[in-house]
Design a protein around this motif. Structure first.
Motif, mmCIF file in Angstrom:
data_model
loop_
_atom_site.group_PDB
_atom_site.id
_atom_site.type_symbol
_atom_site.label_atom_id
_atom_site.label_comp_id
_atom_site.label_asym_id
_atom_site.label_seq_id
_atom_site.Cartn_x
_atom_site.Cartn_y
_atom_site.Cartn_z
ATOM 1 N N ALA A 1 0.767 -1.245 -0.146
ATOM 2 C CA ALA A 1 -0.008 -0.055 0.318
ATOM 3 C C ALA A 1 1.606 1.200 -0.518
ATOM 4 C CB ALA A 1 -0.861 0.120 1.535
ATOM 5 N N GLY A 2 1.923 0.676 0.665
ATOM 6 C CA GLY A 2 3.201 2.579 0.785
ATOM 7 C C GLY A 2 4.256 2.477 -0.809
ATOM 8 N N LYS A 3 3.937 1.708 -1.706
ATOM 9 C CA LYS A 3 4.550 1.727 -2.893
ATOM 10 C C LYS A 3 3.242 2.641 -3.697
ATOM 11 C CE LYS A 3 8.077 -0.765 -2.441
ATOM 12 N NZ LYS A 3 9.551 -0.190 -2.658
ATOM 13 N N PHE A 4 2.127 2.028 -3.532
ATOM 14 C CA PHE A 4 1.127 2.559 -4.423
ATOM 15 C C PHE A 4 1.023 3.746 -4.353
ATOM 16 C CE2 PHE A 4 -0.226 -1.568 -5.366
ATOM 17 C CZ PHE A 4 -0.023 -1.793 -6.520
ATOM 18 N N LYS A 5 0.860 4.267 -2.778
ATOM 19 C CA LYS A 5 0.303 5.906 -2.394
ATOM 20 C C LYS A 5 1.745 6.680 -2.172
ATOM 21 C CE LYS A 5 0.233 8.784 1.805
ATOM 22 N NZ LYS A 5 0.062 8.606 3.076
ATOM 23 N N LEU A 6 2.994 5.692 -2.934
ATOM 24 C CA LEU A 6 4.237 6.914 -3.658
ATOM 25 C C LEU A 6 4.550 7.118 -4.932
ATOM 26 C CD1 LEU A 6 7.276 5.151 -1.444
ATOM 27 C CD2 LEU A 6 6.580 7.564 -1.240
ATOM 28 N N LYS A 7 3.208 6.370 -5.279
ATOM 29 C CA LYS A 7 3.307 6.445 -6.641
ATOM 30 C C LYS A 7 1.853 7.447 -7.266
ATOM 31 C CE LYS A 7 5.144 1.806 -8.263
ATOM 32 N NZ LYS A 7 4.530 0.568 -8.816
ATOM 33 N N GLY A 8 1.445 7.754 -6.219
ATOM 34 C CA GLY A 8 0.981 8.784 -6.088
ATOM 35 C C GLY A 8 -1.137 8.232 -6.066
ATOM 36 N N LYS A 9 -1.067 7.043 -5.768
ATOM 37 C CA LYS A 9 -2.419 6.173 -6.235
ATOM 38 C C LYS A 9 -3.244 6.252 -4.162
ATOM 39 C CE LYS A 9 -2.583 4.231 -10.207
ATOM 40 N NZ LYS A 9 -3.479 5.341 -10.928
ATOM 41 N N LYS A 10 -4.357 5.878 -4.273
ATOM 42 C CA LYS A 10 -4.833 6.166 -2.928
ATOM 43 C C LYS A 10 -5.332 5.410 -2.740
ATOM 44 C CE LYS A 10 -8.657 9.109 -0.608
ATOM 45 N NZ LYS A 10 -9.952 10.071 -0.387
ATOM 46 N N PRO A 11 -4.977 4.368 -2.299
ATOM 47 C CA PRO A 11 -4.577 2.197 -2.043
ATOM 48 C C PRO A 11 -5.595 2.621 0.020
ATOM 49 C CG PRO A 11 -2.590 3.395 -0.685
ATOM 50 C CD PRO A 11 -2.985 4.455 -1.687
ATOM 51 N N LEU A 12 -7.072 1.770 -0.490
ATOM 52 C CA LEU A 12 -7.703 1.301 0.820
ATOM 53 C C LEU A 12 -6.711 -0.099 1.512
ATOM 54 C CD1 LEU A 12 -10.227 2.047 2.765
ATOM 55 C CD2 LEU A 12 -11.237 1.039 1.476
ATOM 56 N N LEU A 13 -6.714 -0.321 2.312
ATOM 57 C CA LEU A 13 -6.503 -1.563 2.410
ATOM 58 C C LEU A 13 -7.931 -2.039 3.586
ATOM 59 C CD1 LEU A 13 -2.947 -1.791 4.862
ATOM 60 C CD2 LEU A 13 -3.253 -2.149 2.653
ATOM 61 N N VAL A 14 -7.665 -3.483 3.340
ATOM 62 C CA VAL A 14 -9.285 -4.587 3.611
ATOM 63 C C VAL A 14 -8.950 -5.432 4.431
ATOM 64 C CG1 VAL A 14 -11.336 -5.082 2.911
ATOM 65 C CG2 VAL A 14 -10.436 -2.611 1.698
ATOM 66 N N ALA A 15 -8.829 -4.958 6.085
ATOM 67 C CA ALA A 15 -9.487 -6.507 6.702
ATOM 68 C C ALA A 15 -9.657 -7.641 6.694
ATOM 69 C CB ALA A 15 -8.962 -5.671 8.472
ATOM 70 N N CYS A 16 -9.342 -8.467 5.581
ATOM 71 C CA CYS A 16 -10.860 -9.581 5.945
ATOM 72 C C CYS A 16 -9.993 -10.706 6.867
ATOM 73 C CB CYS A 16 -10.881 -9.527 4.272
ATOM 74 S SG CYS A 16 -11.304 -8.938 3.376
ATOM 75 N N ASP A 17 -8.490 -11.031 7.466
ATOM 76 C CA ASP A 17 -8.738 -11.824 7.731
ATOM 77 C C ASP A 17 -9.363 -11.934 9.345
ATOM 78 O OD1 ASP A 17 -7.390 -13.916 10.219
ATOM 79 O OD2 ASP A 17 -5.975 -12.782 9.686
ATOM 80 N N VAL A 18 -10.497 -12.235 9.400
ATOM 81 C CA VAL A 18 -11.790 -12.434 10.629
ATOM 82 C C VAL A 18 -11.195 -13.444 11.543
ATOM 83 C CG1 VAL A 18 -13.046 -11.691 9.599
ATOM 84 C CG2 VAL A 18 -12.983 -13.441 9.618
ATOM 85 N N TYR A 19 -10.000 -14.291 11.649
ATOM 86 C CA TYR A 19 -9.784 -15.645 12.453
ATOM 87 C C TYR A 19 -8.270 -15.289 13.589
ATOM 88 C CZ TYR A 19 -12.745 -17.286 8.943
ATOM 89 O OH TYR A 19 -13.168 -17.327 8.155
ATOM 90 N N ARG A 20 -7.009 -14.896 12.726
ATOM 91 C CA ARG A 20 -6.281 -14.875 13.390
ATOM 92 C C ARG A 20 -6.947 -13.567 14.420
ATOM 93 N NH1 ARG A 20 -1.157 -12.051 13.051
ATOM 94 N NH2 ARG A 20 -1.365 -10.694 10.421
ATOM 95 N N PRO A 21 -6.079 -14.019 15.866
ATOM 96 C CA PRO A 21 -6.167 -12.567 17.060
ATOM 97 C C PRO A 21 -4.854 -11.604 16.013
ATOM 98 C CG PRO A 21 -5.593 -14.761 17.916
ATOM 99 C CD PRO A 21 -5.569 -15.165 16.644
ATOM 100 N N ALA A 22 -5.808 -10.781 17.109
ATOM 101 C CA ALA A 22 -4.823 -9.043 16.532
ATOM 102 C C ALA A 22 -4.366 -8.996 14.994
ATOM 103 C CB ALA A 22 -3.901 -9.847 17.259
ATOM 104 N N ALA A 23 -4.604 -9.692 14.487
ATOM 105 C CA ALA A 23 -4.745 -9.238 12.322
ATOM 106 C C ALA A 23 -5.144 -7.903 12.191
ATOM 107 C CB ALA A 23 -5.599 -10.619 11.966
ATOM 108 N N ILE A 24 -6.309 -7.960 12.518
ATOM 109 C CA ILE A 24 -7.323 -6.414 12.218
ATOM 110 C C ILE A 24 -6.205 -5.207 13.258
ATOM 111 C CG2 ILE A 24 -9.121 -5.200 12.606
ATOM 112 C CD1 ILE A 24 -10.619 -7.888 12.609
ATOM 113 N N LYS A 25 -6.472 -5.309 14.148
ATOM 114 C CA LYS A 25 -5.128 -4.225 14.953
ATOM 115 C C LYS A 25 -3.713 -3.882 14.229
ATOM 116 C CE LYS A 25 -4.910 -1.945 18.194
ATOM 117 N NZ LYS A 25 -5.909 -0.136 18.197
ATOM 118 N N GLN A 26 -3.092 -5.240 14.220
ATOM 119 C CA GLN A 26 -2.003 -5.097 13.195
ATOM 120 C C GLN A 26 -2.133 -4.443 11.417
ATOM 121 O OE1 GLN A 26 -0.260 -8.900 12.016
ATOM 122 N NE2 GLN A 26 1.571 -8.369 11.070
#
Length: 452
Positions: free
Chosen positions: A123-148
């Motif tokens: 996502a950081g790479k795309f932002k540097l290229k002038g894009k507007k990325p959105l990260l989506v938290a689809c890992d609903v199983y691993r503890p703390a995955a969303i927080k990470q």
């Protein structure tokens, strides 16, 4: 780097080839037997090694090579070209949708491969290229995955979309698309759940996401440290859900790295990026030709220049250059140069990209120990931090009593402080004598100066 051992062994093989004035077919076959063993020990897929050695041998025993003026160099050139071909020849970019259309990228992989961190790096790479990325938290199983993901997204300055742990990943992906359309995000990156091993539930979940939203790129994240397992994982994912490219993580670690040489040949899918460290900036685009150069001990100066261009503050570099010319270089500048070195991946990373220093196996400069160098740099930083601002800016004020106080503050012997001050003064004298070498390249766009 992962290929240090392989690089050292190949350089020894090539050293023997160069020492021969003329080559016989037996010489080439003997050398390629050693190349074969080195590749197998690096955990390169057996079938890949077999095909690689066969292709090199067919080209290397041709009349043009055997009767040439420098057959040893020609064989090395052929090995280099075949390594590049093995890894994919061309650098592959992640394909984005044209104009303002949203590109959806689904990240997949096993648990522990570094998928969530890599997702944020991308996502950081795309932002540097002038894009507007959105990260989506689809890992609903691993503890703390969303927080990470949220923590890493915040560090990258990238928005993270989350609905918590009580929704199906496919529904989260659908809602994220609606959010992206309303908020102008043009790259949506789905961080999906991993498992400890490949199972049908995981594959079914990924397939459901692909059926719910249009996924343009499915990218698999594999851990270089798992060796051949990484290649097997890539093959399984490609067969079951289809992948468009691979990111290999932990290629900076103490691993044999053969996965990076095998994935393209086994799956037909390109390596897009490689993870070269823990920091969120440590994601490098994969260039087959540059990687081949590193493996063969020829260095990777182009990547080093690019890293320097991104990590070095041009204005600071210009100011430092002027100070060098006037011998006004002080301990604050010394500290800044060490920080720039750390930003570029540290001493070992820089050395790994310098021609002849990568594998340390070619008989060149064996006295350089990058790990010891990193530790010494850390001790020097501690000593400089133990100085007052006045002492840093006026090194000539360091009398014996001040040096004793600095040594005590840094937890080192006074002899270490004396040694560092002596080295600093010698460096300053050299900088004044050689402004053309040290400073002539600083501060100009497109030019390059190493910060040490």
């Amino acid at each position: 780097m992962a290929f240090d051992s392989l690089s050292a062994k190949l350089q020894n093989v090539f050293k023997n080839l160069r020492s021969k004035g003329r080559l016989t077919e037996d010489d080439v076959k003997a050398a390629l037997r050693e190349v074969k063993m080195a590749l197998l020990e690096a955990d390169v897929n057996f079938k890949v090694v077999k095909g690689f050695v066969k292709d090199v041998q067919e080209r290397a025993v041709g009349q043009d090579v055997m009767n040439g003026l420098n057959p040893g160099q020609m064989v090395i050139k052929i090995v280099n070209e075949e390594l590049v071909r093995l890894m994919g020849s061309d650098t592959t970019e992640i394909e984005l949708q044209p104009g303002s259309a949203i590109t959806v990228i689904m990240m997949a992989g096993l648990q522990g491969a570094g998928k969530t961190t890599t997702t944020a790096k991308l996502a950081g790479k795309f932002k540097l290229k002038g894009k507007k990325p959105l990260l989506v938290a689809c890992d609903v199983y691993r503890p703390a995955a969303i927080k990470q993901l949220q923590i890493n997204g915040e560090k990258q300055g990238v928005e993270v979309f989350s609905m918590g742990e009580n929704h199906k990943p496919a529904n989260i992906a659908r809602a994220a698309m609606e959010h992206a359309q309303k908020n102008g995000n043009n790259v949506v990156i789905l961080d999906t759940a991993g498992r400890l091993h490949i199972d049908e539930d995981m594959m079914a979940e990924l397939q459901e996401i692909k059926e719910t939203v249009t996924v343009h790129q499915t990218i698999l994240v594999v851990d270089a440290m798992t060796g051949q397992d990484a290649v097997n994982v890539a093959s399984s994912f490609n067969e079951k859900i289809g992948i468009d490219g691979v990111i290999v993580t932990k290629l900076d670690g103490d691993t044999r790295g053969g996965a990076a040489l095998s994935i393209k040949a086994v799956t037909g899918r390109p390596i897009l990026y490689v993870g070269m460290g823990e920091k969120l900036s440590d994601l490098e685009q994969f260039y087959p030709d540059r990687m081949a150069s590193r493996i063969l001990g020829m260095g990777d100066v182009l990547t080093l220049i690019e890293k320097a261009g991104v990590e070095m503050d041009e204005e600071k570099a210009r100011q430092m250059t002027e100070k060098m010319k006037k011998a006004g270089f002080d301990f604050e500048d010394y500290l800044e140069s060490m920080k720039q070195m750390e930003n570029m991946g540290g001493l070992s990373s820089v050395m790994g990209m310098m021609p002849g220093l990568g594998g340390m196996g070619g008989g060149k400069m064996p006295e350089i120990d990058s790990e010891a160098g990193e530790k010494q740099m850390a001790r020097m930083e501690a000593m400089i931090h133990s100085m007052t601002v006045e002492e840093r800016q006026n090194p000539d004020k360091l009398n014996p009593s001040r040096k004793h106080r600095i040594a005590k503050g840094a937890g080192v012997d006074i002899s270490e402080v004396n040694r560092m001050v002596k080295q600093f003064n010698e460096s300053r004298k050299m900088m004044k004598k050689l402004p053309g070498m040290m400073g002539g390249m600083g501060g100009k766009k497109g030019r390059f100066k190493l910060p040490f």
